[in-house]
Motif scaffolding. Sequence first.
Motif, PDB file in Angstrom:
ATOM      1  N   MET A   1       3.978 -16.434   4.525  1.00 45.57           N
ATOM      2  CA  MET A   1       4.320 -17.289   3.392  1.00 45.57           C
ATOM      3  C   MET A   1       5.815 -17.554   3.360  1.00 45.57           C
ATOM      4  O   MET A   1       6.266 -18.667   3.237  1.00 45.57           O
ATOM      5  N   THR A   2       6.597 -16.491   3.458  1.00 44.40           N
ATOM      6  CA  THR A   2       8.038 -16.673   3.490  1.00 44.40           C
ATOM      7  C   THR A   2       8.562 -15.810   4.606  1.00 44.40           C
ATOM      8  O   THR A   2       7.825 -15.092   5.249  1.00 44.40           O
ATOM      9  N   HIS A   3       9.845 -15.874   4.824  1.00 41.80           N
ATOM     10  CA  HIS A   3      10.414 -15.062   5.881  1.00 41.80           C
ATOM     11  C   HIS A   3      11.291 -13.953   5.356  1.00 41.80           C
ATOM     12  O   HIS A   3      11.840 -13.184   6.121  1.00 41.80           O
ATOM     13  N   SER A   4      11.458 -13.873   4.083  1.00 44.63           N
ATOM     14  CA  SER A   4      12.374 -12.867   3.556  1.00 44.63           C
ATOM     15  C   SER A   4      11.645 -11.535   3.400  1.00 44.63           C
ATOM     16  O   SER A   4      10.487 -11.492   3.017  1.00 44.63           O
ATOM     17  N   ASN A   5      12.323 -10.493   3.724  1.00 45.33           N
ATOM     18  CA  ASN A   5      11.783  -9.181   3.394  1.00 45.33           C
ATOM     19  C   ASN A   5      11.864  -9.017   1.894  1.00 45.33           C
ATOM     20  O   ASN A   5      12.840  -9.370   1.282  1.00 45.33           O
ATOM     21  N   SER A   6      10.820  -8.504   1.299  1.00 42.88           N
ATOM     22  CA  SER A   6      10.870  -8.340  -0.138  1.00 42.88           C
ATOM     23  C   SER A   6      10.129  -7.071  -0.528  1.00 42.88           C
ATOM     24  O   SER A   6       9.364  -6.513   0.246  1.00 42.88           O
ATOM     25  N   GLY A   7      10.359  -6.633  -1.711  1.00 43.30           N
ATOM     26  CA  GLY A   7       9.683  -5.440  -2.209  1.00 43.30           C
ATOM     27  C   GLY A   7      10.472  -4.195  -1.839  1.00 43.30           C
ATOM     28  O   GLY A   7      11.360  -4.219  -0.998  1.00 43.30           O
ATOM     29  N   SER A   8      10.112  -3.119  -2.449  1.00 43.35           N
ATOM     30  CA  SER A   8      10.819  -1.876  -2.192  1.00 43.35           C
ATOM     31  C   SER A   8      10.208  -1.182  -0.996  1.00 43.35           C
ATOM     32  O   SER A   8       9.105  -1.474  -0.576  1.00 43.35           O
ATOM     33  N   SER A   9      10.953  -0.239  -0.422  1.00 39.92           N
ATOM     34  CA  SER A   9      10.437   0.463   0.743  1.00 39.92           C
ATOM     35  C   SER A   9       9.606   1.679   0.336  1.00 39.92           C
ATOM     36  O   SER A   9       9.044   2.357   1.167  1.00 39.92           O
ATOM     37  N   SER A  10       9.497   1.925  -0.989  1.00 37.43           N
ATOM     38  CA  SER A  10       8.808   3.121  -1.440  1.00 37.43           C
ATOM     39  C   SER A  10       7.312   3.074  -1.126  1.00 37.43           C
ATOM     40  O   SER A  10       6.661   4.094  -1.031  1.00 37.43           O
ATOM     41  N   ARG A  11       6.754   1.853  -0.938  1.00 43.04           N
ATOM     42  CA  ARG A  11       5.326   1.743  -0.646  1.00 43.04           C
ATOM     43  C   ARG A  11       5.114   1.141   0.738  1.00 43.04           C
ATOM     44  O   ARG A  11       4.141   0.454   0.981  1.00 43.04           O
ATOM     45  N   ALA A  12       6.057   1.428   1.646  1.00 44.11           N
ATOM     46  CA  ALA A  12       6.039   0.783   2.954  1.00 44.11           C
ATOM     47  C   ALA A  12       5.005   1.409   3.873  1.00 44.11           C
ATOM     48  O   ALA A  12       5.297   1.923   4.924  1.00 44.11           O
ATOM     49  N   VAL A  13       3.760   1.363   3.438  1.00 41.55           N
ATOM     50  CA  VAL A  13       2.671   1.955   4.200  1.00 41.55           C
ATOM     51  C   VAL A  13       1.550   0.925   4.250  1.00 41.55           C
ATOM     52  O   VAL A  13       1.278   0.257   3.263  1.00 41.55           O
ATOM     53  N   VAL A  14       0.932   0.777   5.423  1.00 45.34           N
ATOM     54  CA  VAL A  14      -0.216  -0.111   5.524  1.00 45.34           C
ATOM     55  C   VAL A  14      -1.458   0.651   5.059  1.00 45.34           C
ATOM     56  O   VAL A  14      -1.754   1.724   5.573  1.00 45.34           O
ATOM     57  N   PRO A  15      -2.192   0.131   4.068  1.00 44.65           N
ATOM     58  CA  PRO A  15      -3.358   0.857   3.544  1.00 44.65           C
ATOM     59  C   PRO A  15      -4.443   1.075   4.602  1.00 44.65           C
ATOM     60  O   PRO A  15      -4.506   0.374   5.600  1.00 44.65           O
ATOM     61  N   ASP A  16      -5.302   2.050   4.325  1.00 46.90           N
ATOM     62  CA  ASP A  16      -6.395   2.421   5.231  1.00 46.90           C
ATOM     63  C   ASP A  16      -7.458   1.333   5.326  1.00 46.90           C
ATOM     64  O   ASP A  16      -7.472   0.383   4.550  1.00 46.90           O
ATOM     65  N   LEU A  17      -8.394   1.549   6.258  1.00 50.59           N
ATOM     66  CA  LEU A  17      -9.453   0.569   6.497  1.00 50.59           C
ATOM     67  C   LEU A  17     -10.468   0.560   5.345  1.00 50.59           C
ATOM     68  O   LEU A  17     -10.982   1.617   4.970  1.00 50.59           O
ATOM     69  N   PRO A  18     -10.789  -0.619   4.816  1.00 52.40           N
ATOM     70  CA  PRO A  18     -11.877  -0.716   3.832  1.00 52.40           C
ATOM     71  C   PRO A  18     -13.228  -0.734   4.559  1.00 52.40           C
ATOM     72  O   PRO A  18     -13.277  -0.722   5.790  1.00 52.40           O
ATOM     73  N   ASP A  19     -14.325  -0.766   3.783  1.00 49.89           N
ATOM     74  CA  ASP A  19     -15.654  -0.881   4.398  1.00 49.89           C
ATOM     75  C   ASP A  19     -15.739  -2.171   5.214  1.00 49.89           C
ATOM     76  O   ASP A  19     -15.206  -3.208   4.807  1.00 49.89           O
ATOM     77  N   ALA A  20     -16.467  -2.073   6.333  1.00 45.94           N
ATOM     78  CA  ALA A  20     -16.567  -3.219   7.240  1.00 45.94           C
ATOM     79  C   ALA A  20     -17.419  -4.329   6.635  1.00 45.94           C
ATOM     80  O   ALA A  20     -18.336  -4.076   5.849  1.00 45.94           O
ATOM     81  N   LEU A  21     -17.129  -5.562   7.034  1.00 50.75           N
ATOM     82  CA  LEU A  21     -17.954  -6.708   6.642  1.00 50.75           C
ATOM     83  C   LEU A  21     -19.213  -6.757   7.512  1.00 50.75           C
ATOM     84  O   LEU A  21     -19.178  -6.339   8.673  1.00 50.75           O
ATOM     85  N   PRO A  22     -20.314  -7.307   6.969  1.00 52.56           N
ATOM     86  CA  PRO A  22     -21.574  -7.340   7.733  1.00 52.56           C
ATOM     87  C   PRO A  22     -21.570  -8.385   8.851  1.00 52.56           C
ATOM     88  O   PRO A  22     -22.317  -8.267   9.813  1.00 52.56           O
ATOM     89  N   ILE A  23     -20.756  -9.422   8.704  1.00 53.08           N
ATOM     90  CA  ILE A  23     -20.660 -10.486   9.722  1.00 53.08           C
ATOM     91  C   ILE A  23     -19.167 -10.740   9.917  1.00 53.08           C
ATOM     92  O   ILE A  23     -18.415 -10.823   8.942  1.00 53.08           O
ATOM     93  N   ALA A  24     -18.744 -10.858  11.179  1.00 49.91           N
ATOM     94  CA  ALA A  24     -17.309 -10.969  11.456  1.00 49.91           C
ATOM     95  C   ALA A  24     -16.728 -12.284  10.955  1.00 49.91           C
ATOM     96  O   ALA A  24     -17.374 -13.333  11.025  1.00 49.91           O
ATOM     97  N   VAL A  25     -15.513 -12.209  10.448  1.00 46.66           N
ATOM     98  CA  VAL A  25     -14.783 -13.395   9.977  1.00 46.66           C
ATOM     99  C   VAL A  25     -13.442 -13.488  10.706  1.00 46.66           C
ATOM    100  O   VAL A  25     -13.032 -12.574  11.419  1.00 46.66           O
ATOM    101  N   VAL A  26     -12.767 -14.609  10.481  1.00 47.84           N
ATOM    102  CA  VAL A  26     -11.467 -14.885  11.094  1.00 47.84           C
ATOM    103  C   VAL A  26     -10.377 -14.760  10.032  1.00 47.84           C
ATOM    104  O   VAL A  26     -10.522 -15.299   8.938  1.00 47.84           O
ATOM    105  N   ASP A  27      -9.304 -14.048  10.352  1.00 46.02           N
ATOM    106  CA  ASP A  27      -8.093 -14.115   9.522  1.00 46.02           C
ATOM    107  C   ASP A  27      -7.374 -15.395   9.918  1.00 46.02           C
ATOM    108  O   ASP A  27      -6.753 -15.484  10.978  1.00 46.02           O
ATOM    109  N   ASN A  28      -7.480 -16.358   9.047  1.00 45.71           N
ATOM    110  CA  ASN A  28      -7.070 -17.728   9.328  1.00 45.71           C
ATOM    111  C   ASN A  28      -5.548 -17.947   9.307  1.00 45.71           C
ATOM    112  O   ASN A  28      -5.071 -19.010   9.706  1.00 45.71           O
ATOM    113  N   HIS A  29      -4.786 -16.929   8.911  1.00 48.28           N
ATOM    114  CA  HIS A  29      -3.326 -17.111   8.806  1.00 48.28           C
ATOM    115  C   HIS A  29      -2.666 -15.743   8.685  1.00 48.28           C
ATOM    116  O   HIS A  29      -2.759 -15.091   7.643  1.00 48.28           O
ATOM    117  N   THR A  30      -2.019 -15.318   9.761  1.00 51.67           N
ATOM    118  CA  THR A  30      -1.326 -14.033   9.720  1.00 51.67           C
ATOM    119  C   THR A  30      -0.047 -14.126  10.537  1.00 51.67           C
ATOM    120  O   THR A  30       0.089 -14.982  11.407  1.00 51.67           O
TER     121      THR A  30
END
Length: 285
Positions: A1-30
């Motif tokens: 969305m933007t190029h600026s780093n934002s937010g604090s570093s206190s939560r700089a962790v990527v969350p764990d895996l959620p339950d899997a989807l039943p049919i695969a989808v595409v991440d249309n923008h990353t």
Amino acid sequence: MTHSNSGSSSRAVVPDLPDALPIAVVDNHTHLDIEREGHPVDVADALAKARAVGVDRVVQIGCDLPGARQTVEMIDTYAAMLGGVALHPNEVPGLAESGSLVAAYAEIETLAAHPRVRVVGETGLDYYRTGPEGRDVQHESFRWHIDLAKRLGKALQIHDRDAHDDVLRILEEEGAPNSTVLHCFSGDLQMAQTCAERGYYLSFAGTVTFKNAHGLRDALSVTPLDRLLVETDAPYLTPHPHRGAINAPHLIPLTVRAMAATLGVAVPTLCQALSENSERVYGPW
Ligand SMILES: [Zn+2]
């Protein structure tokens, strides 16, 4: 969305895996080229985690020159990935000021010709981070990218922040490409209806899961299933309940399940539609 780093570093962790989807989808923008809060992305690991929860493919968006070059390298390495390249509307005023915009256009055009770059984007208008003095050059750049997408026969992905009316007007004036996607859709119900009538695709991000996003869920609820896409816009816009953490393609299931609840459709039905729509927009891969 933007190029600026934002937010604090206190939560700089990527969350764990959620339950899997039943049919695969595409991440249309990353944006797997973007490092947030000092955490560079391990691309192979990010794709493996995504696959583990039913996100089998991603569209990687490089929207400045270094990011666009990296995108082309990545799509040559990873079969699960298609690419999009463009100059982000917030990049364009600076390039114009330094006299390097014409050369930047030329390089984007060369990179966009790669057969697995299937997207020109993200381009568009951003009136939030760029002031009125940058509008003329954003408009010119948006028009240039629309024309490029049409000349090359690629999909167009649009960034629209606080600029809904001008985005819709310019698309109408130029003539939208066959596959036109409003990335991280942020309009209201009426705009969603207008976009659907014109045949545009609406890509919803984690913002649709936010507690106060009632207007956005109203917009989603009137969008036909065959116009819907889903995205992370990682590393930004992390879905509820991880808002503020670092986003990643493996968090898409949280957004998909929230979308299914809003639409009142079964999760597999929505996954099937999202998958088919992605192939219609970008072609098979
Ligand atoms: Zn983005």
